[in-house]
Enzyme design. Structure first.
Site, PDB file in Angstrom:
ATOM      1  N   LYS A  10      -2.415  -1.939  -3.255  1.00 27.81           N
ATOM      2  CA  LYS A  10      -3.489  -1.123  -2.651  1.00 27.81           C
ATOM      3  C   LYS A  10      -3.098   0.344  -2.798  1.00 27.81           C
ATOM      4  O   LYS A  10      -2.421   0.900  -1.935  1.00 27.81           O
ATOM      5  CB  LYS A  10      -3.667  -1.504  -1.181  1.00 27.81           C
ATOM      6  CG  LYS A  10      -4.700  -0.662  -0.457  1.00 27.81           C
ATOM      7  CD  LYS A  10      -5.173  -1.302   0.832  1.00 27.81           C
ATOM      8  CE  LYS A  10      -6.096  -0.358   1.582  1.00 27.81           C
ATOM      9  NZ  LYS A  10      -6.799  -0.980   2.693  1.00 27.81           N
ATOM     10  N   GLU A  29       0.836  -1.206   0.000  1.00 24.19           N
ATOM     11  CA  GLU A  29       0.000   0.000   0.000  1.00 24.19           C
ATOM     12  C   GLU A  29       0.871   1.257   0.000  1.00 24.19           C
ATOM     13  O   GLU A  29       1.280   1.726   1.062  1.00 24.19           O
ATOM     14  CB  GLU A  29      -0.923  -0.007   1.233  1.00 24.19           C
ATOM     15  CG  GLU A  29      -1.843   1.214   1.282  1.00 24.19           C
ATOM     16  CD  GLU A  29      -2.777   1.226   2.499  1.00 24.19           C
ATOM     17  OE1 GLU A  29      -2.647   0.368   3.382  1.00 24.19           O
ATOM     18  OE2 GLU A  29      -3.632   2.120   2.546  1.00 24.19           O
TER      19      GLU A  29
HETATM   20  P1  13P Z   1      -9.151   4.251   4.125  1.00 25.66           P
HETATM   21  O1  13P Z   1     -10.062   3.525   3.168  1.00 25.66           O
HETATM   22  O2  13P Z   1      -9.879   4.876   5.267  1.00 25.66           O
HETATM   23  O3  13P Z   1      -8.193   5.153   3.430  1.00 25.66           O
HETATM   24  O4  13P Z   1      -8.259   3.138   4.816  1.00 25.66           O
HETATM   25  C1  13P Z   1      -7.698   2.139   4.054  1.00 25.66           C
HETATM   26  C2  13P Z   1      -6.491   1.628   4.707  1.00 25.66           C
HETATM   27  O5  13P Z   1      -6.345   0.431   4.863  1.00 25.66           O
HETATM   28  C3  13P Z   1      -5.455   2.582   5.156  1.00 25.66           C
HETATM   29  O6  13P Z   1      -4.283   1.903   5.471  1.00 25.66           O
END
Ligand code: 13P
Length: 339
Positions: free
Chosen positions: A219, A177
């Site tokens: 992500k 991510e």
């Molecule tokens: P949000 O969808 O609130 O951005 O959170 C996703 C997430 O896993 C952040 O690390």
């Protein structure tokens, strides 16, 4: 053998029109959201809230995976069933947040690096034994007039790649991510440029660290103007910029991409995912789904407010929000469904 298992898990996260729920807020983030919703910030309220989520009827119709947090993975319902087992019963693959949050990056004022690589291999072995089959690690990139710097992008993407390699070695699918934050007044074009650079560097580092691209999930943020930007972008502009950026940077070997919501409203997050599927139907080499926290949970928390008598309606809201995101994955979401 392990590789085939990893590839199957990664693909299972993109089954049908399903997506993921990030319910992996750290204790401090969860407490912050509870404080905003007027909910007491104790371990028992955090447990009760996560019980509300994992016991929501028919949640397995909407979700392929749910991301837990270290505190939560050891917790149980009041009847004594581990949350992780509740998820498995519902056909939802359990995942785990493995990063330990961000700290200041030495030498780079205003920039962050994610902590948690030390001892990660031991933690991954433990999480695998508990039943987690995928993991998450979040790197944070901030945009201002002077940042992000090349050095911060490289350090963060290198760390993500090291984490991903360790996950695969432990039999766990890594969700990588790299979040370019929405904070600031930057334009959509600036977000595109930074996100493109970040993802390009990420895949370079993943290649260098021998990470199997068929056994991971990306992500990312959507490509979107900053929260304080003066020029707003339409739903289709965001969808087009996001998919264009991903097509330029993400190899076709990657099974799928699951977006974070990043502070978008639940309706915007659904509408953007929907537009990507409508505009690019049949033209994408990877799956495209959601892995939202706030864009699913915010209305749920607001309805629950820590009260037993609100559990049922909060659970209905959770199922409803997730099912709207399923509709978005089919390209069938409309704002009228929000009513
Ligand atoms: P949000 O969808 O609130 O951005 O959170 C996703 C997430 O896993 C952040 O690390």
């Amino acid at each position: 053998m392990k590789t085939q298992e990893l590839i199957s898990t990664a693909n299972a996260l993109f089954a049908g029109d399903k997506g993921l729920l990030a319910m992996d807020e750290s204790t401090s983030t969860c407490n912050k959201r509870f404080a905003e919703a007027g909910i007491p910030q104790t371990i028992e309220y955090r447990r009760a809230y996560r019980e509300l989520i994992v016991t929501t009827p028919k949640l397995g119709e909407c979700l392929s995976g749910a991301i837990l947090y270290d505190e939560t993975i050891y917790q149980s319902t009041k009847d004594g069933v581990l949350f992780i087992d509740k998820l498995k019963e519902a056909g939802i693959i359990p995942g785990i947040k493995t990063d330990e949050g961000t700290i200041n990056l030495a030498g780079f004022p205003g920039e962050k690096i994610t902590a948690g690589l030390d001892g990660l291999d031991d933690r991954l072995a433990k999480y695998y034994q508990l039943g987690a089959r995928f993991a998450k690690w979040r790197a944070v990139i901030t945009i201002s007039d002077t940042i992000p710097t090349r050095g911060a992008i490289e350090a963060n993407m290198h760390t993500l790649a090291r984490y991903a390699a360790m996950c695969q070695q432990a039999g766990i699918v890594p969700i990588v991510e790299p979040e370019v934050l929405m904070d600031g007044s930057h334009t959509l074009e600036k977000c595109f440029e930074v996100t493109r650079n970040v993802q390009h560097e990420l895949f370079h580092q993943l290649f260098n660290q021998n990470v199997d691209l068929e056994a991971l999930v990306l992500k990312p943020n959507m490509v979107i103007p900053g929260t304080d930007a003066t020029k707003h972008a339409s739903i289709d502009e965001v969808a087009n910029a996001t998919v264009t950026c991903l097509l330029e940077t993400v190899p076709a070997a990657v099974p799928g991409i699951a977006f974070l919501s990043g502070g978008q409203s639940p309706a915007d997050a659904a509408a953007h995912l929907n537009a990507m599927h409508k505009l690019y139907k049949g033209k994408l080499p990877w799956g495209l789904t959601f892995s939202y926290a706030r864009a699913i949970q915010q209305p749920v928390m607001d309805l629950w407010r820590g009260k037993d008598e609100n559990v049922e309606k909060a659970q209905k809201m959770l199922h409803f929000r997730a099912s709207l995101d399923n509709a978005a994955r089919r390209g069938e979401y409309t704002p009228a469904m929000e009513a």
